[in-house]
Design an enzyme around this catalytic site. Structure first.
Site, PDB file in Angstrom:
ATOM      1  N   THR A  51     -15.529 -16.498 -27.421  1.00  0.00           N
ATOM      2  CA  THR A  51     -14.586 -17.484 -27.609  1.00  0.00           C
ATOM      3  C   THR A  51     -14.500 -18.410 -26.405  1.00  0.00           C
ATOM      4  OG1 THR A  51     -12.953 -15.866 -27.377  1.00  0.00           O
ATOM      5  CG2 THR A  51     -13.589 -16.235 -29.436  1.00  0.00           C
ATOM      6  N   VAL A  53     -11.146 -19.288 -24.825  1.00  0.00           N
ATOM      7  CA  VAL A  53     -10.003 -18.613 -23.672  1.00  0.00           C
ATOM      8  C   VAL A  53     -10.375 -17.393 -22.910  1.00  0.00           C
ATOM      9  CG1 VAL A  53      -7.528 -18.249 -23.336  1.00  0.00           C
ATOM     10  CG2 VAL A  53      -8.158 -20.044 -24.995  1.00  0.00           C
ATOM     11  N   CYS A  54     -10.851 -16.441 -23.747  1.00  0.00           N
ATOM     12  CA  CYS A  54     -11.001 -15.077 -23.469  1.00  0.00           C
ATOM     13  C   CYS A  54     -11.826 -14.990 -22.105  1.00  0.00           C
ATOM     14  CB  CYS A  54     -11.648 -14.237 -24.523  1.00  0.00           C
ATOM     15  SG  CYS A  54     -10.465 -14.038 -26.059  1.00  0.00           S
ATOM     16  N   PRO A  55     -12.897 -15.707 -22.100  1.00  0.00           N
ATOM     17  CA  PRO A  55     -13.937 -15.443 -20.742  1.00  0.00           C
ATOM     18  C   PRO A  55     -13.127 -16.005 -19.692  1.00  0.00           C
ATOM     19  CG  PRO A  55     -14.748 -17.146 -22.262  1.00  0.00           C
ATOM     20  CD  PRO A  55     -13.849 -16.488 -23.181  1.00  0.00           C
ATOM     21  N   ILE A  58     -10.981 -13.077 -18.485  1.00  0.00           N
ATOM     22  CA  ILE A  58     -11.979 -11.485 -18.285  1.00  0.00           C
ATOM     23  C   ILE A  58     -12.547 -12.132 -16.804  1.00  0.00           C
ATOM     24  CG2 ILE A  58     -13.936 -10.473 -18.917  1.00  0.00           C
ATOM     25  CD1 ILE A  58     -13.350 -11.333 -21.673  1.00  0.00           C
TER      26      ILE A  58
END
Length: 182
Positions: A51, A53-55, A58
């Site tokens: 997806t 936003v997630c990276p 992370i």
């Protein structure tokens, strides 16, 4: 939702090992609530792999990983995707290739359900962050909706404040004076 003062649930989950991606036959390990004795845990959840936003979140946890380690804190990143999807995403996404912490799979959603952080509409974990002390007690919780990324530096600041065991004023930063009660 579990909150400050609650015991973080026991878990035994499969994770992609830290570091550069390996062959799938060597890439996975079991991670449990007992894997890091005597350490603080910073457990953060993201909704889905592959997806947008997630990276960003992370990767920022990865960049600040040494700062967390300097505070005897182990970072664990978790989503409801399986370990093979984590592994493929780690190999595919340049910012995730050498992550210094495990990418944990909560494919059965057991941990997310125990914590009370499953999004009712999507059935995936909300952007939740838990800071857990070495005794397994939750000391901080922050939860964002699916579309809003968290501030990883704020998580580090809160960890610093918790570890002082003192009264820390608004916007307190490590190295600043704490409040003294007369």
């Amino acid at each position: 939702m579990l909150t400050v003062g609650d015991t973080f649930p026991s878990f035994d989950l499969t994770a992609v090992k830290p570091g550069t991606p390996q062959a799938p036959s060597e890439a996975f390990a079991q991670v449990t609530d007992k894997s890091y004795p005597g350490q603080w845990l910073v457990v953060f959840f993201w909704p889905k792999d592959f997806t947008f936003v997630c990276p960003t979140e992370i990767a920022e946890f990865g960049r600040l990983s040494e700062d967390f380690a300097d505070r005897d804190a182990q970072v664990l990143g978790v989503s409801t995707d399986n370990e093979f999807v984590h592994h493929a995403w780690k190999r595919d996404h340049e910012d995730l290739r050498a992550l210094p912490f495990p990418m944990v799979s909560d494919i059965k959603r057991d941990l997310a359900m125990q914590l009370g952080i499953l999004d009712r509409e999507e059935g995936v974990a909300l952007r939740a962050t838990f800071i857990v002390d070495p005794e397994g007690v939750i000391q901080h919780v922050a939860v964002n909706g699916l579309n809003v990324g968290r501030n990883v530096k704020e998580t580090l600041r809160v960890l610093d404040a918790l570890q002082t065991d003192e009264l820390c004023p608004c916007n307190w930063e490590k190295g600043e004076e704490v409040l003294k009660v007369a």
